[in-house]
Design a protein around this motif. Structure first.
Motif, short mmCIF file in Angstrom:
data_model
loop_
_atom_site.label_atom_id
_atom_site.label_comp_id
_atom_site.label_asym_id
_atom_site.label_seq_id
_atom_site.Cartn_x
_atom_site.Cartn_y
_atom_site.Cartn_z
N LEU A 184 0.89 -0.95 0.00
CA LEU A 184 -0.11 -0.01 -0.24
C LEU A 184 0.80 1.26 -0.09
CD1 LEU A 184 -2.91 -1.04 2.50
CD2 LEU A 184 -2.90 -0.74 -0.03
N MET A 185 1.86 1.23 0.70
CA MET A 185 2.81 2.45 0.97
C MET A 185 3.51 2.58 -0.65
SD MET A 185 2.80 3.99 3.59
CE MET A 185 4.45 5.02 3.29
N HIS A 186 3.75 1.60 -1.00
CA HIS A 186 4.51 1.70 -2.18
C HIS A 186 3.47 2.14 -3.79
CE1 HIS A 186 6.31 0.01 -6.27
NE2 HIS A 186 7.42 -0.19 -5.52
N ARG A 187 2.27 1.81 -3.48
CA ARG A 187 1.40 2.43 -4.27
C ARG A 187 0.94 3.67 -4.11
NH1 ARG A 187 -4.47 -0.23 -4.42
NH2 ARG A 187 -3.45 -2.12 -4.02
N TRP A 188 0.83 4.07 -2.79
CA TRP A 188 0.59 5.45 -2.39
C TRP A 188 1.74 6.32 -2.77
CZ3 TRP A 188 0.32 7.28 3.36
CH2 TRP A 188 -0.06 8.49 3.54
N MET A 189 2.93 6.05 -2.80
CA MET A 189 4.08 6.85 -3.11
C MET A 189 4.44 6.53 -4.42
SD MET A 189 4.15 8.56 -0.18
CE MET A 189 3.51 8.70 1.47
N GLY A 190 3.92 6.01 -5.25
CA GLY A 190 4.21 5.68 -6.71
C GLY A 190 5.51 5.10 -6.70
N GLY A 191 6.04 4.11 -5.64
CA GLY A 191 7.35 3.61 -5.70
C GLY A 191 8.54 4.25 -5.30
N ASP A 192 8.25 5.53 -5.06
CA ASP A 192 9.46 6.31 -4.49
C ASP A 192 9.85 5.96 -3.26
OD1 ASP A 192 11.01 8.47 -3.85
OD2 ASP A 192 9.99 10.16 -5.21
N PHE A 193 11.11 5.14 -3.01
CA PHE A 193 11.38 5.05 -1.52
C PHE A 193 12.10 5.97 -1.04
CE2 PHE A 193 10.60 0.74 -3.17
CZ PHE A 193 10.39 0.03 -2.12
N ASP A 194 12.43 7.24 -1.68
CA ASP A 194 12.89 8.38 -0.87
C ASP A 194 11.74 9.07 -0.30
OD1 ASP A 194 15.13 10.60 -0.05
OD2 ASP A 194 13.83 11.50 -1.54
#
Length: 347
Positions: A184-194
């Motif tokens: 969910l975090m990945h989808r929310w932030m568009g894969g931007d780990f920074d």
């Protein structure tokens, strides 16, 4: 040419009071007198007034103008540089404010009319976010939230229960939940780990960013421990750069495969043979979409699922379906190659 104070005030756009103040502080004094004893400003005085106004326009304090005019002008470059920096800062602040107002305008354009408390809360959040994120990043965070909002309502309470029950971060059920959380975090932030990392820092430092139905800090710390273990596992198969391209597939993408496998199981289809191989191909296509459209990453993800059972935690397929697909993939020989090191999100 000489001018009385009222005439100079009218022609310069200043007030008589301002000119008297300049006189009192020794910045600009009339240097001539009329036959009647009136104090008059000469052309040189007018030129000095223009210099005073120009320096004021640069933001130089009145107390510094007299010293500057009495010098050889060597201080002027430093003053200009200082005022340029100040102007740059004002421009940046105005630009950021404009971007925040544009974001609020977009929210209102969607027909959302907040009450006073929500409005003030939104303004406060925007100001807080501006200390950590660029306007474009704020837009991505705000616009990405609706994509995951509904699923958070089930993941957060489930993770809270697991923590309250005293389950350790490595518990299989916790690992299933944290995989969903990470997706969910990945989808929310568009894969931007920074961006995800900085969001975590903001959440820890700024209580006003916490939603009433959001996780508390103890739960966030618990999730961090569990997700560190998941990330270590994923990083054995994919690089961090590759990870940014992965996307958790929607249920609509996975359900046809689930239904097809359920049908095969009900019909007693063996895990070897053309029918099972066709289902593996269908699975591989789902994984290709999850891997950002990259076929090589999809094949490596499939091999990782086959070779490492712990990788399967949190997938959107049932255990029975995964067992069948893994057996079918092994029968088809798709896991013969070793997967290279790295990290990702899968179906």
């Amino acid at each position: 040419m000489t001018l009385k104070v009222g005439e100079l005030a009218q022609r310069s756009g200043l007030t008589v009071r301002a000119l008297h103040h300049y006189d009192q502080i020794g910045l600009l004094a009339p240097s001539a007198r009329s036959e009647a004893g009136y104090r008059l400003y000469t052309a040189a005085d007018v030129a000095r007034l223009h210099a005073i106004q120009a320096l004021r326009g640069l933001g130089v304090p009145l107390g510094e103008i007299g010293t500057l005019l009495a010098s050889d002008g060597s201080d002027l470059p430093a003053i200009v540089a200082r005022q340029t920096r100040a102007l740059d800062q004002q421009i940046a602040q105005a630009t950021a404010l404009r971007e925040r107002l544009a974001l609020l305008g977009e929210v209102l354009a969607e027909g959302k009319q907040p009450d006073v408390d929500d409005w003030l809360g939104t303004l406060g959040l925007m100001s807080t976010y501006a200390r950590y994120f660029s306007p474009d990043e704020i837009r991505r965070i705000v616009n990405g939230w609706p994509r995951v909002a509904d699923e958070w309502q089930t993941v957060v309470p489930a993770m809270q229960r697991a923590m309250d029950e005293g389950r350790p971060p490595e518990d299989p059920e916790v690992q299933v939940l944290v995989q969903r959380w990470m997706g969910l975090m990945h989808r929310w932030m568009g894969g931007d780990f920074d961006l995800m990392s900085r969001w975590g820092e903001v959440y820890a430092k700024e209580p006003q960013t916490h939603r009433r139905d959001g996780p508390g800090l103890p739960l966030v710390r618990f999730v961090e421990q569990a997700s560190a273990q998941r990330m270590a596992l994923w990083e054995q198969h994919f690089t961090r750069a590759e990870l940014s391209h992965f996307r958790m597939p929607a249920l609509a993408q996975v359900q046809p495969l689930q239904q097809a496998v359920d049908g095969a199981l009900a019909a007693g289809v063996p895990a070897h043979g053309p029918a099972a191989a066709a289902l593996v191909s269908q699975w591989l296509e789902v994984l290709r979409q999850a891997a950002g459209g990259d076929g090589d990453r999809a094949r490596r993800l499939l091999r990782a699922y086959v070779q490492v059972p712990a990788m399967r935690a949190g997938v959107r397929l049932s255990h029975e379906a995964m067992d069948f697909l893994v057996a079918a993939a092994e029968a088809a020989g798709v896991c013969a190659e070793e997967a290279p090191p790295g990290a990702g999100q899968g179906a």
